[in-house]
Design a protein around this motif. Structure first.
Motif, PDB file in Angstrom:
ATOM      1  N   GLU A  66       0.792  -0.978   0.076  1.00 49.87           N
ATOM      2  CA  GLU A  66      -0.013  -0.013  -0.125  1.00 49.87           C
ATOM      3  C   GLU A  66       1.041   1.436  -0.196  1.00 49.87           C
ATOM      4  O   GLU A  66       1.580   1.530   0.916  1.00 49.87           O
ATOM      5  N   GLU A  93       0.265   7.604   1.073  1.00 50.06           N
ATOM      6  CA  GLU A  93      -0.770   8.695   0.542  1.00 50.06           C
ATOM      7  C   GLU A  93      -0.641   9.721   1.252  1.00 50.06           C
ATOM      8  O   GLU A  93      -1.202  10.375   2.139  1.00 50.06           O
ATOM      9  N   LYS A 127      -1.227   6.550  -6.190  1.00 52.61           N
ATOM     10  CA  LYS A 127      -1.744   5.006  -6.232  1.00 52.61           C
ATOM     11  C   LYS A 127      -1.548   4.240  -7.501  1.00 52.61           C
ATOM     12  O   LYS A 127      -0.920   3.224  -7.943  1.00 52.61           O
ATOM     13  N   ARG A 173      -8.618  -1.282  10.249  1.00 51.63           N
ATOM     14  CA  ARG A 173      -9.749   0.064  10.245  1.00 51.63           C
ATOM     15  C   ARG A 173     -10.871  -0.541  10.958  1.00 51.63           C
ATOM     16  O   ARG A 173     -11.696  -1.308  10.611  1.00 51.63           O
TER      17      ARG A 173
HETATM   18 MG   LIG Z   1      -6.041   4.416   0.999  1.00 52.94          MG
END
Ligand SMILES: [Mg+2]
Ligand SMILES: O=c1nc[nH]c2c1ncn2[C@H]1C[C@H](O)[C@@H](COP(=O)(O)OP(=O)(O)OP(=O)(O)O)O1
Length: 202
Positions: A43, A46, A58, A100
């Motif tokens: 990932e 960001e 991304k 999350r």
């Molecule tokens: Mg994200």
């Protein structure tokens, strides 16, 4: 605008809910899609300050790593009475350090509205920016939005993320109560997709 002429596309997301919606939206166009998970892609960080910046990070990361065109989605909810927070930090509000938790994030949104004594209706919008990037560094950018309001308590167990507290304008149901086809006709993501399809696929 550059058209998509290949038949393979990486959907540059780690979010399952988004991935399913994007696959449904691309379904008519006969594209074979893989995702970050299939390529074992990390990932990316960001650290942009806008949806466009994060979507470009991304899409280019996935396209460079795979040598394939890649489609990313950076999205979030903007609540007017919270000065448009959480915005680009929508996912961060759900971060626990160990995955999350969106009930926690939705509760925070509600608690901050109450703490500010914000008058109802609590106006909000979902935004989505799609970026289609190629390995040579070219990209195309498509924004989408859906206005509505924050409701409390949460309603519905469909969808993902903040869907149970968002009621789009013109509908009695939250995104969390709608079936997937209904949401995919009207969502911020569907709005951005219309522009992507018109520009690059049709
Ligand atoms: Mg994200
Ligand atoms: O239709 C939606 N319905 C409910 N919630 C949504 C939606 N669309 C975005 N959201 C929320 C959840 C997500 O956590 C955040 C976007 O953060 P964002 O960084 O773009 O996505 P993400 O980290 O989940 O996946 P990834 O970056 O790998 O695509 O906004």
């Amino acid at each position: 605008m550059r058209r998509f002429t290949g038949d393979r596309l990486v959907v540059a997301t780690h979010n399952r809910g988004k991935l399913e919606e994007i696959r449904d939206l691309l379904q008519p166009y006969g594209v074979t899609t893989t995702s970050n998970a299939d390529h074992d892609l990390p990932e990316p960080v960001e650290d942009g300050t806008t949806f466009v910046e994060n979507a470009r990070i991304k899409a280019h990361a996935a396209s460079k790593a795979t040598g394939l065109p890649a489609l990313s989605d950076d999205s979030g909810i903007e609540i007017e009475a919270l000065d448009n927070a959480p915005g680009v930090h929508t996912a961060d509000w759900a971060e626990t350090g160990n995955g999350r938790d969106f009930v926690m994030a939705m509760t925070r949104a509600h608690d901050e509205l109450v703490a500010r004594q914000a008058p109802q209706p609590w106006r909000a919008r979902f935004s989505c920016t799609l970026v289609l990037a190629w390995p040579d560094g070219h990209d195309e950018i498509f924004p989408g939005t859906m206005p509505g309001r924050i409701v409390w308590p949460m309603r519905g167990d469909r969808g993902h993320g903040y869907d149970p507290i968002f009621q789009p304008d013109g509908y009695d149901e939250t995104f969390g109560e709608m079936d997937r086809w209904e949401k995919n006709k009207i969502s911020h993501r569907a709005d951005a997709f219309k522009k992507l399809i018109a520009g690059c696929f049709d």
